[in-house]
Write a protein that holds these residues in place. Structure first.
Motif, PDB file in Angstrom:
ATOM      1  N   ALA A  19      64.328  45.293  13.888  1.00 18.76           N
ATOM      2  CA  ALA A  19      64.049  44.061  13.307  1.00 18.76           C
ATOM      3  C   ALA A  19      64.906  43.656  13.956  1.00 18.76           C
ATOM      4  CB  ALA A  19      63.877  43.570  12.637  1.00 18.76           C
ATOM      5  N   THR A  20      66.532  44.385  13.907  1.00 20.77           N
ATOM      6  CA  THR A  20      68.213  43.782  14.107  1.00 20.77           C
ATOM      7  C   THR A  20      67.686  43.663  15.495  1.00 20.77           C
ATOM      8  OG1 THR A  20      68.270  45.170  12.051  1.00 20.77           O
ATOM      9  CG2 THR A  20      70.526  44.269  14.076  1.00 20.77           C
ATOM     10  N   ARG A  21      67.791  44.769  16.546  1.00 20.39           N
ATOM     11  CA  ARG A  21      68.145  44.487  18.008  1.00 20.39           C
ATOM     12  C   ARG A  21      67.075  42.859  17.995  1.00 20.39           C
ATOM     13  NH1 ARG A  21      68.456  50.168  17.321  1.00 20.39           N
ATOM     14  NH2 ARG A  21      66.288  50.495  17.905  1.00 20.39           N
ATOM     15  N   ARG A  22      66.254  43.312  17.582  1.00 18.37           N
ATOM     16  CA  ARG A  22      65.036  41.667  18.140  1.00 18.37           C
ATOM     17  C   ARG A  22      65.734  40.349  17.899  1.00 18.37           C
ATOM     18  NH1 ARG A  22      61.183  44.699  16.378  1.00 18.37           N
ATOM     19  NH2 ARG A  22      61.133  43.656  14.592  1.00 18.37           N
ATOM     20  N   GLY A  23      66.426  40.191  16.586  1.00 19.89           N
ATOM     21  CA  GLY A  23      66.824  39.493  15.840  1.00 19.89           C
ATOM     22  C   GLY A  23      68.502  39.149  16.854  1.00 19.89           C
ATOM     23  N   ILE A  24      68.980  40.340  17.314  1.00 19.53           N
ATOM     24  CA  ILE A  24      70.429  39.842  18.157  1.00 19.53           C
ATOM     25  C   ILE A  24      69.813  39.402  19.162  1.00 19.53           C
ATOM     26  CG2 ILE A  24      72.073  41.375  19.686  1.00 19.53           C
ATOM     27  CD1 ILE A  24      72.249  43.038  17.100  1.00 19.53           C
ATOM     28  N   LEU A  25      68.607  39.897  20.014  1.00 23.45           N
ATOM     29  CA  LEU A  25      68.393  39.129  21.518  1.00 23.45           C
ATOM     30  C   LEU A  25      68.471  38.154  21.205  1.00 23.45           C
ATOM     31  CD1 LEU A  25      66.238  42.510  23.042  1.00 23.45           C
ATOM     32  CD2 LEU A  25      68.756  41.286  23.660  1.00 23.45           C
ATOM     33  N   ALA A  26      67.403  37.031  20.298  1.00 25.50           N
ATOM     34  CA  ALA A  26      67.528  35.965  19.732  1.00 25.50           C
ATOM     35  C   ALA A  26      68.616  35.335  20.035  1.00 25.50           C
ATOM     36  CB  ALA A  26      65.916  35.719  18.330  1.00 25.50           C
ATOM     37  N   ARG A  27      69.383  35.620  19.433  1.00 24.10           N
ATOM     38  CA  ARG A  27      70.527  34.907  19.386  1.00 24.10           C
ATOM     39  C   ARG A  27      70.740  35.144  20.514  1.00 24.10           C
ATOM     40  NH1 ARG A  27      74.051  32.639  20.059  1.00 24.10           N
ATOM     41  NH2 ARG A  27      76.281  31.985  19.227  1.00 24.10           N
ATOM     42  N   ALA A  29      69.889  34.979  22.868  1.00 26.19           N
ATOM     43  CA  ALA A  29      68.610  33.413  24.059  1.00 26.19           C
ATOM     44  C   ALA A  29      69.470  32.537  23.709  1.00 26.19           C
ATOM     45  CB  ALA A  29      67.594  34.039  23.903  1.00 26.19           C
ATOM     46  N   GLU A  30      70.321  32.239  23.345  1.00 30.71           N
ATOM     47  CA  GLU A  30      70.893  31.303  22.467  1.00 30.71           C
ATOM     48  C   GLU A  30      72.372  30.498  23.204  1.00 30.71           C
ATOM     49  OE1 GLU A  30      71.558  30.414  18.818  1.00 30.71           O
ATOM     50  OE2 GLU A  30      69.182  30.428  18.102  1.00 30.71           O
ATOM     51  N   GLY A  31      72.624  31.328  24.148  1.00 30.63           N
ATOM     52  CA  GLY A  31      73.718  31.576  25.080  1.00 30.63           C
ATOM     53  C   GLY A  31      74.640  33.120  24.412  1.00 30.63           C
ATOM     54  N   GLU A  32      76.223  33.094  25.268  1.00 34.34           N
ATOM     55  CA  GLU A  32      77.055  34.803  25.198  1.00 34.34           C
ATOM     56  C   GLU A  32      77.691  34.601  24.479  1.00 34.34           C
ATOM     57  OE1 GLU A  32      80.809  35.313  27.153  1.00 34.34           O
ATOM     58  OE2 GLU A  32      78.958  35.792  28.461  1.00 34.34           O
ATOM     59  N   THR A  33      77.863  34.921  22.347  1.00 33.14           N
ATOM     60  CA  THR A  33      78.663  35.325  21.871  1.00 33.14           C
ATOM     61  C   THR A  33      79.331  36.603  21.648  1.00 33.14           C
ATOM     62  OG1 THR A  33      78.431  34.719  19.311  1.00 33.14           O
ATOM     63  CG2 THR A  33      76.551  36.003  20.213  1.00 33.14           C
ATOM     64  N   SER A  34      80.369  36.240  20.658  1.00 32.46           N
ATOM     65  CA  SER A  34      81.474  37.951  20.325  1.00 32.46           C
ATOM     66  C   SER A  34      80.246  38.790  19.431  1.00 32.46           C
ATOM     67  CB  SER A  34      81.976  37.020  19.589  1.00 32.46           C
ATOM     68  OG  SER A  34      82.348  36.697  18.493  1.00 32.46           O
ATOM     69  N   VAL A  35      81.003  39.873  19.336  1.00 28.38           N
ATOM     70  CA  VAL A  35      80.352  41.029  18.252  1.00 28.38           C
ATOM     71  C   VAL A  35      80.145  40.230  16.988  1.00 28.38           C
ATOM     72  CG1 VAL A  35      80.232  43.249  17.624  1.00 28.38           C
ATOM     73  CG2 VAL A  35      80.761  42.559  21.052  1.00 28.38           C
ATOM     74  N   SER A  36      81.223  40.256  17.112  1.00 23.78           N
ATOM     75  CA  SER A  36      81.267  39.255  15.513  1.00 23.78           C
ATOM     76  C   SER A  36      80.739  38.057  14.846  1.00 23.78           C
ATOM     77  CB  SER A  36      82.904  38.661  15.147  1.00 23.78           C
ATOM     78  OG  SER A  36      83.804  37.647  16.127  1.00 23.78           O
ATOM     79  N   GLU A  37      80.456  37.223  15.997  1.00 24.04           N
ATOM     80  CA  GLU A  37      79.071  36.329  15.434  1.00 24.04           C
ATOM     81  C   GLU A  37      78.108  36.612  15.307  1.00 24.04           C
ATOM     82  OE1 GLU A  37      79.894  33.593  18.703  1.00 24.04           O
ATOM     83  OE2 GLU A  37      82.149  32.600  17.698  1.00 24.04           O
ATOM     84  N   LEU A  38      77.768  37.744  16.131  1.00 23.09           N
ATOM     85  CA  LEU A  38      76.098  38.582  16.189  1.00 23.09           C
ATOM     86  C   LEU A  38      75.992  39.223  15.155  1.00 23.09           C
ATOM     87  CD1 LEU A  38      76.011  39.906  20.225  1.00 23.09           C
ATOM     88  CD2 LEU A  38      74.744  38.103  18.934  1.00 23.09           C
ATOM     89  N   ALA A  39      77.280  40.219  14.186  1.00 22.24           N
ATOM     90  CA  ALA A  39      77.219  40.714  12.979  1.00 22.24           C
ATOM     91  C   ALA A  39      76.700  39.891  12.591  1.00 22.24           C
ATOM     92  CB  ALA A  39      78.460  41.383  13.475  1.00 22.24           C
ATOM     93  N   ALA A  40      77.702  38.981  11.970  1.00 22.85           N
ATOM     94  CA  ALA A  40      77.380  37.833  10.886  1.00 22.85           C
ATOM     95  C   ALA A  40      76.589  37.800   9.835  1.00 22.85           C
ATOM     96  CB  ALA A  40      78.041  36.499  10.617  1.00 22.85           C
ATOM     97  N   PRO A  41      75.154  37.774  10.546  1.00 24.13           N
ATOM     98  CA  PRO A  41      73.946  37.297   9.668  1.00 24.13           C
ATOM     99  C   PRO A  41      73.354  38.874   9.280  1.00 24.13           C
ATOM    100  CG  PRO A  41      74.032  36.339  12.127  1.00 24.13           C
ATOM    101  CD  PRO A  41      74.779  37.716  11.887  1.00 24.13           C
ATOM    102  N   TYR A  42      73.947  40.327   9.143  1.00 25.03           N
ATOM    103  CA  TYR A  42      73.376  41.305   8.758  1.00 25.03           C
ATOM    104  C   TYR A  42      74.523  41.914   8.208  1.00 25.03           C
ATOM    105  CZ  TYR A  42      70.387  40.349  13.021  1.00 25.03           C
ATOM    106  OH  TYR A  42      70.359  39.938  13.941  1.00 25.03           O
ATOM    107  N   ARG A  43      73.897  42.263   6.614  1.00 21.72           N
ATOM    108  CA  ARG A  43      74.748  42.552   5.869  1.00 21.72           C
ATOM    109  C   ARG A  43      74.527  44.369   6.137  1.00 21.72           C
ATOM    110  NH1 ARG A  43      71.984  42.239   0.295  1.00 21.72           N
ATOM    111  NH2 ARG A  43      74.028  42.669  -0.517  1.00 21.72           N
ATOM    112  N   MET A  44      75.414  44.168   6.950  1.00 18.87           N
ATOM    113  CA  MET A  44      75.701  46.113   7.620  1.00 18.87           C
ATOM    114  C   MET A  44      76.931  46.054   8.610  1.00 18.87           C
ATOM    115  SD  MET A  44      73.070  46.925  11.212  1.00 18.87           S
ATOM    116  CE  MET A  44      72.160  45.653  10.507  1.00 18.87           C
ATOM    117  N   SER A  45      77.721  47.177   8.378  1.00 22.50           N
ATOM    118  CA  SER A  45      78.656  47.285   8.667  1.00 22.50           C
ATOM    119  C   SER A  45      79.194  46.924  10.496  1.00 22.50           C
ATOM    120  CB  SER A  45      79.935  48.645   8.900  1.00 22.50           C
ATOM    121  OG  SER A  45      78.820  49.833   9.726  1.00 22.50           O
TER     122      SER A  45
END
Length: 115
Positions: A19-27, A29-45
């Motif tokens: 599910a986390t990887r599917r969420g990353i792909l969904a994000r 799909a909206e356009g290129e972004t940084s790793v830190s922006e991709l990580a922001a919604p998740y409660r993980m390191s």
């Protein structure tokens, strides 16, 4: 019949199984972004998110580039197209099977009514 590399399909479906990887792909799909922006919604390191990104990279679903100290990711659509084509092939097969079953059931019901 559409031919696809089994190992590429395996990697795509394995990457999509989380599910986390599917969420990353969904994000992405909206356009290129940084790793830190991709990580922001998740409660993980950040290293945990990076592991997910490595899986997605290994499946060729994303492309990562470094811009100074910032790592940016973008979606790579071809593996998804291949997976979609594979699914569509089997969807047609099963739709034909269900249509044949439906016809058979209608025929047997009509025969029962005629008795």
């Amino acid at each position: 019949m559409v031919k696809h590399s089994q190992s590429h399909l395996d990697a795509t479906f394995a990457a999509l199984s989380d599910a986390t990887r599917r969420g990353i792909l969904a994000r992405l799909a909206e356009g290129e972004t940084s790793v830190s922006e991709l990580a922001a919604p998740y409660r993980m390191s950040l290293p945990a998110v990076s592991k997910h990104l490595r899986v997605l990279e290994g499946a060729r679903l994303i492309v990562r580039r470094k811009n100074g100290r910032v790592h940016r990711c973008r979606l790579a659509a071809q593996p998804m197209r291949n997976a979609s084509a594979w699914i569509a092939q089997y969807r047609r097969f099963w739709e034909n099977q269900f249509d044949a079953l439906s016809s058979y059931l209608e025929q047997t019901q009509n025969e029962e009514k005629e008795k």
